[in-house]
Design a protein around this motif. Structure first.
Motif, PDB file in Angstrom:
ATOM      1  N   ARG A   1       0.824  -1.207   0.000  1.00  0.00           N
ATOM      2  CA  ARG A   1       0.000   0.000   0.000  1.00  0.00           C
ATOM      3  C   ARG A   1       0.862   1.263   0.000  1.00  0.00           C
ATOM      4  O   ARG A   1       0.587   2.239   0.677  1.00  0.00           O
ATOM      5  CB  ARG A   1      -0.993  -0.019   1.169  1.00  0.00           C
TER       6      ARG A   1
ATOM      7  N   TYR B   1      -6.401   4.683  -6.211  1.00  0.00           N
ATOM      8  CA  TYR B   1      -5.623   3.706  -5.452  1.00  0.00           C
ATOM      9  C   TYR B   1      -5.247   4.207  -4.068  1.00  0.00           C
ATOM     10  O   TYR B   1      -5.210   3.412  -3.114  1.00  0.00           O
ATOM     11  CB  TYR B   1      -4.419   3.225  -6.256  1.00  0.00           C
ATOM     12  N   ASP B   2      -5.009   5.485  -3.893  1.00  0.00           N
ATOM     13  CA  ASP B   2      -4.726   6.016  -2.562  1.00  0.00           C
ATOM     14  C   ASP B   2      -5.937   5.809  -1.658  1.00  0.00           C
ATOM     15  O   ASP B   2      -5.796   5.371  -0.506  1.00  0.00           O
ATOM     16  CB  ASP B   2      -4.347   7.488  -2.653  1.00  0.00           C
ATOM     17  N   ASP B   3      -7.123   6.080  -2.168  1.00  0.00           N
ATOM     18  CA  ASP B   3      -8.351   5.853  -1.394  1.00  0.00           C
ATOM     19  C   ASP B   3      -8.503   4.373  -1.041  1.00  0.00           C
ATOM     20  O   ASP B   3      -8.846   4.029   0.095  1.00  0.00           O
ATOM     21  CB  ASP B   3      -9.581   6.323  -2.169  1.00  0.00           C
TER      22      ASP B   3
ATOM     23  N   LYS C   1      -5.942   3.355   1.678  1.00  0.00           N
ATOM     24  CA  LYS C   1      -6.273   3.907   2.992  1.00  0.00           C
ATOM     25  C   LYS C   1      -7.504   3.253   3.605  1.00  0.00           C
ATOM     26  O   LYS C   1      -7.588   3.105   4.824  1.00  0.00           O
ATOM     27  CB  LYS C   1      -6.479   5.415   2.886  1.00  0.00           C
TER      28      LYS C   1
ATOM     29  N   ARG D   1      -3.987   7.903  -9.177  1.00  0.00           N
ATOM     30  CA  ARG D   1      -3.445   8.029  -7.816  1.00  0.00           C
ATOM     31  C   ARG D   1      -4.576   8.137  -6.790  1.00  0.00           C
ATOM     32  O   ARG D   1      -4.537   7.504  -5.748  1.00  0.00           O
ATOM     33  CB  ARG D   1      -2.527   9.244  -7.713  1.00  0.00           C
ATOM     34  N   LYS D   2      -5.588   8.937  -7.078  1.00  0.00           N
ATOM     35  CA  LYS D   2      -6.692   9.107  -6.133  1.00  0.00           C
ATOM     36  C   LYS D   2      -7.429   7.799  -5.905  1.00  0.00           C
ATOM     37  O   LYS D   2      -7.728   7.437  -4.764  1.00  0.00           O
ATOM     38  CB  LYS D   2      -7.655  10.181  -6.613  1.00  0.00           C
TER      39      LYS D   2
ATOM     40  N   ILE E   1       1.630   4.141  -2.087  1.00  0.00           N
ATOM     41  CA  ILE E   1       1.061   4.833  -3.246  1.00  0.00           C
ATOM     42  C   ILE E   1       2.134   5.471  -4.124  1.00  0.00           C
ATOM     43  O   ILE E   1       2.033   5.421  -5.356  1.00  0.00           O
ATOM     44  CB  ILE E   1      -0.022   5.857  -2.833  1.00  0.00           C
ATOM     45  N   ASP E   2       3.159   6.057  -3.530  1.00  0.00           N
ATOM     46  CA  ASP E   2       4.202   6.692  -4.338  1.00  0.00           C
ATOM     47  C   ASP E   2       4.965   5.667  -5.158  1.00  0.00           C
ATOM     48  O   ASP E   2       5.188   5.858  -6.365  1.00  0.00           O
ATOM     49  CB  ASP E   2       5.158   7.494  -3.456  1.00  0.00           C
TER      50      ASP E   2
ATOM     51  N   CYS F   1       2.624   4.159  -7.954  1.00  0.00           N
ATOM     52  CA  CYS F   1       2.426   5.051  -9.103  1.00  0.00           C
ATOM     53  C   CYS F   1       3.685   5.212  -9.936  1.00  0.00           C
ATOM     54  O   CYS F   1       3.604   5.510 -11.129  1.00  0.00           O
ATOM     55  CB  CYS F   1       1.909   6.406  -8.631  1.00  0.00           C
TER      56      CYS F   1
END
Length: 110
Positions: A20, A55-57, A60, A52-53, A22-23, A26
């Protein structure tokens, strides 16, 4: 890109997904990444900002998110992964295509 480089990208993003991160996740994708669901007329995601949004969501909101690779096929300029995702129990095939040394397009079948 040769087959080993394509596989390394796909495996790298899978490892980052499972962590998990994200950086890191991506970093394996092209700025113009486009994601599709097979059978749909339009992509569900276009561009890095949207990607990004999404997968970040997901990272989290799902602390026990994990994807297990079941099988992998390298076919010409594509890599096809059969995956099992928990906690959803999804059985997914992801098809990755490449541009400029990164993953550019991804199709999901589930």
């Amino acid at each position: 890109m040769n087959a080993e480089q394509r596989v390394a990208l796909v495996q790298g993003q899978l490892d980052a997904y499972n962590n998990r991160d994200i950086d890191k996740f991506c970093s394996f994708y092209h700025q113009d990444v486009t994601a599709y669901r097979l059978g749909q007329d339009a992509p569900f995601c276009v561009g890095m900002e949207s990607f990004r949004k999404i997968y970040d969501d997901k990272f989290k909101s799902t602390p026990d998110l994990h994807c297990t690779l079941k099988s992998r096929i390298v076919l010409n300029n594509k890599v096809l992964d059969e995956e099992s995702v928990v906690p959803s129990g999804s059985h997914v095939v992801a098809i990755y295509e490449f541009k400029d040394g990164l993953i550019k397009d991804i199709w999901f079948a589930y």
